[in-house]
Design a protein around this motif. Structure first.
Motif, PDB file in Angstrom:
ATOM      1  N   PRO A 181       3.191  -2.005   2.045  1.00 56.85           N
ATOM      2  CA  PRO A 181       2.404  -2.687   3.089  1.00 56.85           C
ATOM      3  C   PRO A 181       1.707  -1.709   4.023  1.00 56.85           C
ATOM      4  CG  PRO A 181       4.515  -3.769   2.800  1.00 56.85           C
ATOM      5  CD  PRO A 181       4.579  -2.498   1.984  1.00 56.85           C
ATOM      6  N   ASP A 182       2.386  -0.607   4.372  1.00 59.09           N
ATOM      7  CA  ASP A 182       1.765   0.376   5.267  1.00 59.09           C
ATOM      8  C   ASP A 182       0.559   1.044   4.613  1.00 59.09           C
ATOM      9  OD1 ASP A 182       3.591  -0.135   7.252  1.00 59.09           O
ATOM     10  OD2 ASP A 182       4.907   1.544   6.741  1.00 59.09           O
ATOM     11  N   ALA A 183       0.685   1.367   3.327  1.00 57.08           N
ATOM     12  CA  ALA A 183      -0.426   1.986   2.610  1.00 57.08           C
ATOM     13  C   ALA A 183      -1.593   1.016   2.489  1.00 57.08           C
ATOM     14  CB  ALA A 183       0.031   2.443   1.228  1.00 57.08           C
ATOM     15  N   PHE A 184      -1.298  -0.243   2.200  1.00 56.84           N
ATOM     16  CA  PHE A 184      -2.350  -1.251   2.091  1.00 56.84           C
ATOM     17  C   PHE A 184      -3.054  -1.428   3.431  1.00 56.84           C
ATOM     18  CE2 PHE A 184      -3.760  -5.716   2.324  1.00 56.84           C
ATOM     19  CZ  PHE A 184      -4.613  -5.741   1.229  1.00 56.84           C
ATOM     20  N   HIS A 185      -2.264  -1.431   4.517  1.00 55.64           N
ATOM     21  CA  HIS A 185      -2.850  -1.568   5.850  1.00 55.64           C
ATOM     22  C   HIS A 185      -3.764  -0.388   6.164  1.00 55.64           C
ATOM     23  CE1 HIS A 185      -3.235  -2.708  10.033  1.00 55.64           C
ATOM     24  NE2 HIS A 185      -2.791  -1.519  10.415  1.00 55.64           N
ATOM     25  N   ALA A 186      -3.307   0.828   5.822  1.00 63.70           N
ATOM     26  CA  ALA A 186      -4.126   2.023   6.072  1.00 63.70           C
ATOM     27  C   ALA A 186      -5.412   1.979   5.255  1.00 63.70           C
ATOM     28  CB  ALA A 186      -3.318   3.283   5.737  1.00 63.70           C
ATOM     29  N   ALA A 187      -5.321   1.522   3.997  1.00 65.10           N
ATOM     30  CA  ALA A 187      -6.512   1.433   3.143  1.00 65.10           C
ATOM     31  C   ALA A 187      -7.503   0.416   3.707  1.00 65.10           C
ATOM     32  CB  ALA A 187      -6.109   1.051   1.725  1.00 65.10           C
ATOM     33  N   CYS A 188      -6.993  -0.708   4.202  1.00 64.77           N
ATOM     34  CA  CYS A 188      -7.876  -1.727   4.800  1.00 64.77           C
ATOM     35  C   CYS A 188      -8.550  -1.196   6.056  1.00 64.77           C
ATOM     36  CB  CYS A 188      -7.072  -2.987   5.123  1.00 64.77           C
ATOM     37  SG  CYS A 188      -6.566  -3.933   3.668  1.00 64.77           S
ATOM     38  N   LEU A 189      -7.807  -0.448   6.868  1.00 62.50           N
ATOM     39  CA  LEU A 189      -8.404   0.163   8.059  1.00 62.50           C
ATOM     40  C   LEU A 189      -9.503   1.148   7.659  1.00 62.50           C
ATOM     41  CD1 LEU A 189      -5.292   0.897  10.332  1.00 62.50           C
ATOM     42  CD2 LEU A 189      -7.041  -0.864  10.656  1.00 62.50           C
ATOM     43  N   GLY A 190      -9.249   1.929   6.623  1.00 64.76           N
ATOM     44  CA  GLY A 190     -10.254   2.864   6.147  1.00 64.76           C
ATOM     45  C   GLY A 190     -11.486   2.158   5.623  1.00 64.76           C
ATOM     46  N   SER A 196     -10.636  12.149  11.697  1.00 61.49           N
ATOM     47  CA  SER A 196      -9.715  12.006  12.824  1.00 61.49           C
ATOM     48  C   SER A 196      -8.925  10.713  12.734  1.00 61.49           C
ATOM     49  CB  SER A 196     -10.499  12.056  14.141  1.00 61.49           C
ATOM     50  OG  SER A 196     -11.161  13.291  14.288  1.00 61.49           O
ATOM     51  N   LEU A 197      -9.612   9.628  12.387  1.00 65.43           N
ATOM     52  CA  LEU A 197      -8.921   8.339  12.253  1.00 65.43           C
ATOM     53  C   LEU A 197      -7.893   8.384  11.126  1.00 65.43           C
ATOM     54  CD1 LEU A 197     -11.915   5.845  12.698  1.00 65.43           C
ATOM     55  CD2 LEU A 197     -10.059   6.284  14.314  1.00 65.43           C
ATOM     56  N   ALA A 198      -8.260   9.034  10.034  1.00 68.10           N
ATOM     57  CA  ALA A 198      -7.335   9.119   8.899  1.00 68.10           C
ATOM     58  C   ALA A 198      -6.065   9.854   9.285  1.00 68.10           C
ATOM     59  CB  ALA A 198      -8.008   9.826   7.724  1.00 68.10           C
ATOM     60  N   ASN A 199      -6.215  10.902  10.059  1.00 71.93           N
ATOM     61  CA  ASN A 199      -5.057  11.718  10.410  1.00 71.93           C
ATOM     62  C   ASN A 199      -4.233  11.144  11.546  1.00 71.93           C
ATOM     63  OD1 ASN A 199      -5.041  14.257   8.670  1.00 71.93           O
ATOM     64  ND2 ASN A 199      -7.173  14.199   9.314  1.00 71.93           N
ATOM     65  N   THR A 200      -4.636   9.977  12.068  1.00 72.70           N
ATOM     66  CA  THR A 200      -3.793   9.285  13.042  1.00 72.70           C
ATOM     67  C   THR A 200      -2.850   8.310  12.354  1.00 72.70           C
ATOM     68  OG1 THR A 200      -5.417   7.510  13.369  1.00 72.70           O
ATOM     69  CG2 THR A 200      -5.587   9.434  14.816  1.00 72.70           C
ATOM     70  N   GLN A 201      -3.014   8.141  11.050  1.00 71.92           N
ATOM     71  CA  GLN A 201      -2.130   7.258  10.301  1.00 71.92           C
ATOM     72  C   GLN A 201      -0.764   7.935  10.132  1.00 71.92           C
ATOM     73  OE1 GLN A 201      -3.508   4.140   9.551  1.00 71.92           O
ATOM     74  NE2 GLN A 201      -5.150   5.084  10.743  1.00 71.92           N
ATOM     75  N   GLY A 202       0.187   7.169   9.685  1.00 78.69           N
ATOM     76  CA  GLY A 202       1.522   7.718   9.492  1.00 78.69           C
ATOM     77  C   GLY A 202       1.555   8.773   8.407  1.00 78.69           C
ATOM     78  N   PRO A 203       2.656   9.484   8.272  1.00 80.46           N
ATOM     79  CA  PRO A 203       2.788  10.531   7.251  1.00 80.46           C
ATOM     80  C   PRO A 203       2.505   9.994   5.849  1.00 80.46           C
ATOM     81  CG  PRO A 203       4.628  10.603   8.789  1.00 80.46           C
ATOM     82  CD  PRO A 203       3.868   9.337   9.094  1.00 80.46           C
ATOM     83  N   LEU A 226      -0.133   8.581   4.799  1.00 79.47           N
ATOM     84  CA  LEU A 226      -1.029   7.429   4.759  1.00 79.47           C
ATOM     85  C   LEU A 226      -2.491   7.814   4.964  1.00 79.47           C
ATOM     86  CD1 LEU A 226       1.061   4.804   6.777  1.00 79.47           C
ATOM     87  CD2 LEU A 226       0.846   5.011   4.300  1.00 79.47           C
ATOM     88  N   GLN A 227      -2.750   9.074   5.348  1.00 82.73           N
ATOM     89  CA  GLN A 227      -4.130   9.461   5.624  1.00 82.73           C
ATOM     90  C   GLN A 227      -5.009   9.353   4.384  1.00 82.73           C
ATOM     91  OE1 GLN A 227      -1.482  11.392   5.672  1.00 82.73           O
ATOM     92  NE2 GLN A 227      -1.918  13.542   5.193  1.00 82.73           N
ATOM     93  N   TRP A 228      -4.421   9.612   3.205  1.00 83.19           N
ATOM     94  CA  TRP A 228      -5.226   9.529   1.988  1.00 83.19           C
ATOM     95  C   TRP A 228      -5.469   8.081   1.580  1.00 83.19           C
ATOM     96  CZ3 TRP A 228      -8.252  13.150   0.579  1.00 83.19           C
ATOM     97  CH2 TRP A 228      -7.934  14.482   0.843  1.00 83.19           C
ATOM     98  N   TRP A 229      -4.578   7.181   1.940  1.00 81.64           N
ATOM     99  CA  TRP A 229      -4.843   5.758   1.701  1.00 81.64           C
ATOM    100  C   TRP A 229      -5.995   5.296   2.583  1.00 81.64           C
ATOM    101  CZ3 TRP A 229      -3.251   3.157  -2.317  1.00 81.64           C
ATOM    102  CH2 TRP A 229      -2.090   3.553  -2.982  1.00 81.64           C
ATOM    103  N   PHE A 230      -6.019   5.771   3.826  1.00 79.18           N
ATOM    104  CA  PHE A 230      -7.146   5.466   4.723  1.00 79.18           C
ATOM    105  C   PHE A 230      -8.432   6.018   4.131  1.00 79.18           C
ATOM    106  CE2 PHE A 230     -10.087   6.345   8.118  1.00 79.18           C
ATOM    107  CZ  PHE A 230      -9.938   5.293   9.004  1.00 79.18           C
ATOM    108  N   GLY A 231      -8.399   7.264   3.662  1.00 79.24           N
ATOM    109  CA  GLY A 231      -9.575   7.871   3.058  1.00 79.24           C
ATOM    110  C   GLY A 231     -10.037   7.131   1.821  1.00 79.24           C
ATOM    111  N   ALA A 232      -9.075   6.676   1.014  1.00 76.07           N
ATOM    112  CA  ALA A 232      -9.430   5.927  -0.198  1.00 76.07           C
ATOM    113  C   ALA A 232     -10.124   4.617   0.160  1.00 76.07           C
ATOM    114  CB  ALA A 232      -8.184   5.649  -1.028  1.00 76.07           C
ATOM    115  N   GLY A 233      -9.658   3.973   1.216  1.00 77.13           N
ATOM    116  CA  GLY A 233     -10.301   2.736   1.660  1.00 77.13           C
ATOM    117  C   GLY A 233     -11.726   2.984   2.114  1.00 77.13           C
ATOM    118  N   ALA A 234     -11.939   4.084   2.843  1.00 75.84           N
ATOM    119  CA  ALA A 234     -13.285   4.428   3.308  1.00 75.84           C
ATOM    120  C   ALA A 234     -14.196   4.744   2.123  1.00 75.84           C
ATOM    121  CB  ALA A 234     -13.217   5.620   4.264  1.00 75.84           C
ATOM    122  N   MET A 235     -13.660   5.444   1.129  1.00 76.02           N
ATOM    123  CA  MET A 235     -14.451   5.747  -0.065  1.00 76.02           C
ATOM    124  C   MET A 235     -14.820   4.474  -0.817  1.00 76.02           C
ATOM    125  SD  MET A 235     -12.358   9.043  -1.554  1.00 76.02           S
ATOM    126  CE  MET A 235     -11.959  10.449  -0.507  1.00 76.02           C
TER     127      MET A 235
END
Length: 211
Positions: A4-13, A144-151, A153-162
């Motif tokens: 769920p945390d990874a999915f949330h980070a990807a959606c934010l991205g 910067s936003l990606a690196n505010t995610q939990g340990p 999870l930054q790459w899940w955020f990046g994947a969502g942005a991509m």
């Protein structure tokens, strides 16, 4: 299975990426025009999406900190980008007055030679990589936003942005064909090129003035 945390980070991205990409700009205006003309859409979409993926990955890796530490490089890029945008805007304005530039939106009649493809890809690469806003928004802000995610999870955020980048440019490039009927008229091309000219010159002047 994705947590769920990874999915949330990807959606934010995904949301952050779309918020930055879906805006009136030089790159989007160029993709739209080429999509309407039906010229080299696949390669253009691929270049835009891959470029964004590289920039987003660089931001996740922390390259944004390097941009902050080297403001002179950003200033130099700003003036180069401004000159390119203004030049392209003037070219778009000239197309309004040049009848032969008002070509059919039919890809069979618009020409797709190897040299034309190379020139088109060179233009979209310049519009992407010579725009300092791309580095500030995609690398610095998204990084910067990606690196505010939990340990982890930054790459899940990046994947969502991509993913957002891929979805947007695919929709803009391949969806533009729905407008071909409207742009079968020369007057419609004059309106589009007029809008592109104003956009490009406005962005170029804004970059030169640092706004």
């Amino acid at each position: 299975m994705i947590s769920p945390d990874a999915f949330h980070a990807a959606c934010l991205g995904l949301g952050a990426g779309l918020a930055l990409i879906v805006a009136i700009g030089a790159q989007n205006a160029f993709v739209l025009r080429q999509g309407i003309r039906g010229e080299h859409i696949g390669p253009i979409v691929a270049v835009c999406a891959i470029s964004d993926a590289i920039l987003i990955a660089a931001g996740v890796l922390g390259t944004g900190a390097l941009l902050t530490a080297a403001p002179a490089a950003v200033v130099g890029l700003r003036y180069v980008g401004a000159a390119f945008l203004i030049t392209y805007g003037v070219m778009a304005a000239r197309r309004i007055l040049t009848p032969k530039a008002l070509e059919s939106a039919d890809p069979e009649s618009s020409g797709s030679s190897r040299s034309g493809r190379a020139a088109t890809l060179a233009t979209v690469l310049a519009l992407t990589w010579l725009n300092p806003h791309v580095y500030l928004d995609t690398v610095l802000l998204l990084g910067s936003l990606a690196n505010t995610q939990g340990p982890g999870l930054q790459w899940w955020f990046g994947a969502g942005a991509m993913l957002g980048s891929i979805a947007w440019f695919s929709s803009l490039g391949f969806g533009a064909r729905l407008l071909r009927g409207f742009f079968a008229r020369p007057a419609s091309w004059r309106i589009l090129d007029g809008g592109i000219a104003v956009t490009m010159v406005g962005l170029g002047v804004g970059l030169a003035l640092g706004t």
